[in-house]
Design a protein around this motif. Sequence first.
Motif, short mmCIF file in Angstrom:
data_model
loop_
_atom_site.label_atom_id
_atom_site.label_comp_id
_atom_site.label_asym_id
_atom_site.label_seq_id
_atom_site.Cartn_x
_atom_site.Cartn_y
_atom_site.Cartn_z
N THR A 101 25.34 21.34 61.83
CA THR A 101 25.66 22.60 62.50
C THR A 101 27.08 23.02 62.15
N VAL A 136 27.38 17.45 73.45
CA VAL A 136 27.82 17.50 72.05
C VAL A 136 29.34 17.43 72.02
N ARG A 247 21.02 23.02 71.64
CA ARG A 247 20.69 21.66 72.08
C ARG A 247 19.24 21.33 71.73
N LEU A 250 18.96 20.57 68.06
CA LEU A 250 19.49 19.25 67.75
C LEU A 250 18.53 18.15 68.18
N GLU A 253 15.74 17.95 65.77
CA GLU A 253 16.23 17.32 64.54
C GLU A 253 16.23 15.82 64.68
#
Length: 257
Positions: A101, A136, A247, A250, A253
């Motif tokens: 990111t 994060v 979020r 992520l 991912e």
Amino acid sequence: MDDAFALLRLQVEWGADEAIAIEPLDRLRPAGSHPEPVLRAVPPAPEPAPVGTAAERALGLAASAATLDALRAALAGFDGCALRDTASNLVFAEGDSAATTLIVGEPPGREEDRSGHPFAGPEGALLDQMLASIGVDRAALMLTPLVPWRPPGGRPVNPGELAVCLPFLHRLIGLLRPRRLAIFGGTAARVLLTPNAARRRPARGWTEVRIPGLADALPALALPGMAEMVKTPAVRRDAWAGLRLLRRALDEELTKT
């Protein structure tokens, strides 16, 4: 030949019977010694004039950078943008170069200009709090401003300045190859996204951005600017909607790895 000989004989008749050297002859110098050679200063060759417009030179410099360090050096040495002459520091990208990111912010403000770091001061502290709310850390991301130098007095960046700075941002994205962008601020959104996408509210989801040099479009979120959120807390609701989408991306991912 006869004319040259006649001229020479005429000079001898006038008493000019000794050749004159470039430098005077010191007849008081002891025999056998040799005069020190006279070193004449040679003026330095003039620097070659830059070829092409500032935007064309920026494009060539950015394209030639094969690493982040080379790109930073190219920016530091680039003299085609007047912003460099008035800024205190170059504000280059920071974070984890392997991050998926990339956060792109507005042009540097006073705190970024003083420190040389993106998202500094109160705006950076707010960003850290917002990222922490979704679990994060900024160290796990890559962060960069839209342009690497602060415009004088914090004025808006003009089209000419954007034209010479954007090739370096595009090359940065090309080198990092992130999977997504989070774009904070209206100026950054208007520059990188289409007009309709720039006006998209974060709650409406992801849009796409095309970066020169990349074959595929990148998913992108348009979020309010940090300065706006510091001054107007109500705006943070839109940012919160976008951060929840980030979020979720992520998390998806992580499940795929």
